[in-house]
Design a protein around this motif. Structure first.
Motif, short mmCIF file in Angstrom:
data_model
loop_
_atom_site.label_atom_id
_atom_site.label_comp_id
_atom_site.label_asym_id
_atom_site.label_seq_id
_atom_site.Cartn_x
_atom_site.Cartn_y
_atom_site.Cartn_z
N PRO A 206 148.49 73.14 57.29
CA PRO A 206 149.29 72.44 56.28
C PRO A 206 149.61 73.38 55.12
CG PRO A 206 146.99 71.80 56.12
CD PRO A 206 147.10 72.68 57.33
N ARG A 207 150.56 73.00 54.32
CA ARG A 207 150.97 73.83 53.18
C ARG A 207 149.89 73.83 52.10
NH1 ARG A 207 156.09 75.60 52.50
NH2 ARG A 207 155.83 75.55 50.24
N THR A 212 147.48 76.86 42.77
CA THR A 212 146.05 76.50 42.70
C THR A 212 145.31 76.78 44.00
OG1 THR A 212 146.47 74.23 43.42
CG2 THR A 212 146.61 74.70 41.06
N GLY A 213 146.02 76.96 45.10
CA GLY A 213 145.38 77.15 46.39
C GLY A 213 144.91 75.85 47.02
N ALA A 214 145.23 74.72 46.40
CA ALA A 214 144.78 73.42 46.92
C ALA A 214 145.45 73.10 48.24
CB ALA A 214 145.06 72.32 45.89
N VAL A 215 144.68 72.55 49.18
CA VAL A 215 145.18 72.15 50.49
C VAL A 215 144.26 71.06 51.04
CG1 VAL A 215 143.86 73.96 51.68
CG2 VAL A 215 145.89 72.98 52.77
N ALA A 224 142.24 77.24 49.09
CA ALA A 224 142.54 78.56 49.70
C ALA A 224 142.62 79.59 48.58
CB ALA A 224 143.84 78.49 50.47
N ARG A 225 141.94 80.69 48.75
CA ARG A 225 141.88 81.70 47.70
C ARG A 225 142.55 83.00 48.16
NH1 ARG A 225 138.64 79.52 43.98
NH2 ARG A 225 137.09 77.96 44.64
N PRO A 226 143.09 83.75 47.21
CA PRO A 226 143.68 85.05 47.57
C PRO A 226 142.62 85.95 48.22
CG PRO A 226 144.30 84.43 45.34
CD PRO A 226 143.26 83.45 45.76
N VAL A 227 143.06 86.69 49.22
CA VAL A 227 142.15 87.53 50.00
C VAL A 227 142.12 88.92 49.41
CG1 VAL A 227 141.69 88.55 52.24
CG2 VAL A 227 142.49 86.19 52.08
#
Length: 229
Positions: A206-207, A212-215, A224-227
């Motif tokens: 899903p998107r 915020t990275g919320a999913v 979801a956080r930046p890698v």
């Protein structure tokens, strides 16, 4: 009685002269022998005009130290995202401190996480599970040009430097007793490509909210956080 004649007088004079010469010669020989015994032989006299000592050779000036080799330029930390040349999949690469982590994803079922080092010249070879490999080169600090080899396929790609909100994201959690791992590539134009793997079963993700990275996955909110490598 007759006086001695002139002849006798002459002879007497000659004898007296010879006697005087003999005595003088004898005295000279004695003086010479005495002088040679009293004076030990000295060093052989040298010419009063001595040759000038040769001038010392000029010492060679020390060689100038070689200039230090220029240190390789540091690869800047950044994220890159883009599409494969056949537009079938997306590729994202995150670079930090000379290391890189990448994600290849077709948004349906094919994905791979890869990692490795970035050399000072910008080249990289990243590897992942099941023999996956990414070979690429950072060009002008603005894009990565390369190819991913995965499951017998060869996918050439161009990933451009990510702008705010774009790049590579990841989330891991346990949802309803199952381990869930999701990967997302957010492109500069806002498109998203991702896969959520549930205990080894992949499906489209899903998107996420890039701000915020919320999913939400299977009804459970995740972040979801930046890698980063």
């Amino acid at each position: 009685m007759k006086r001695p004649g002139p002849l006798l007088t002459l002879l007497a004079g000659l004898l007296l002269g010879l006697l005087t010469l003999t005595l003088d010669a004898t005295a000279g020989a004695r003086n010479s022998a005495s002088s040679s015994q009293e004076k030990p032989p000295g060093p052989t006299p040298t010419s009063s005009t001595a040759s000038p000592a040769p001038a010392p050779a000029p010492s060679a000036s020390p060689a100038a130290p070689a200039p230090p080799s220029p240190s390789p330029s540091k690869i800047a930390d950044a994220s890159y995202a883009g599409r494969t040349d056949d537009d079938s999949s997306s590729v994202a690469v995150s670079v930090r401190d000379g290391r890189a982590i990448a994600y290849f994803c077709d948004g349906r079922s094919k994905e791979s996480w890869l990692k490795g080092r970035v050399l000072p010249d910008g080249s990289m070879r990243l590897t992942g599970g099941h023999g996956a490999a990414l070979n690429g080169t950072l060009q002008d600090g603005s894009r990565i040009r390369g190819a991913v080899d995965l499951d017998g396929g060869h996918y050439a790609f161009t990933a451009r430097k990510a702008v705010k909100g774009s790049g590579l994201y990841r989330a891991t959690a346990t949802v309803r007793g199952a381990k869930v791992e999701g990967g997302w590539i957010v492109l500069a134009d806002g498109r998203q490509v991702g896969i959520v793997d549930r205990e080894g079963t992949p499906s489209s993700a899903p998107r996420i909210d890039p701000e915020t990275g919320a999913v939400t996955v299977d009804g459970q909110p995740l972040t979801a956080r930046p890698v980063l490598p």
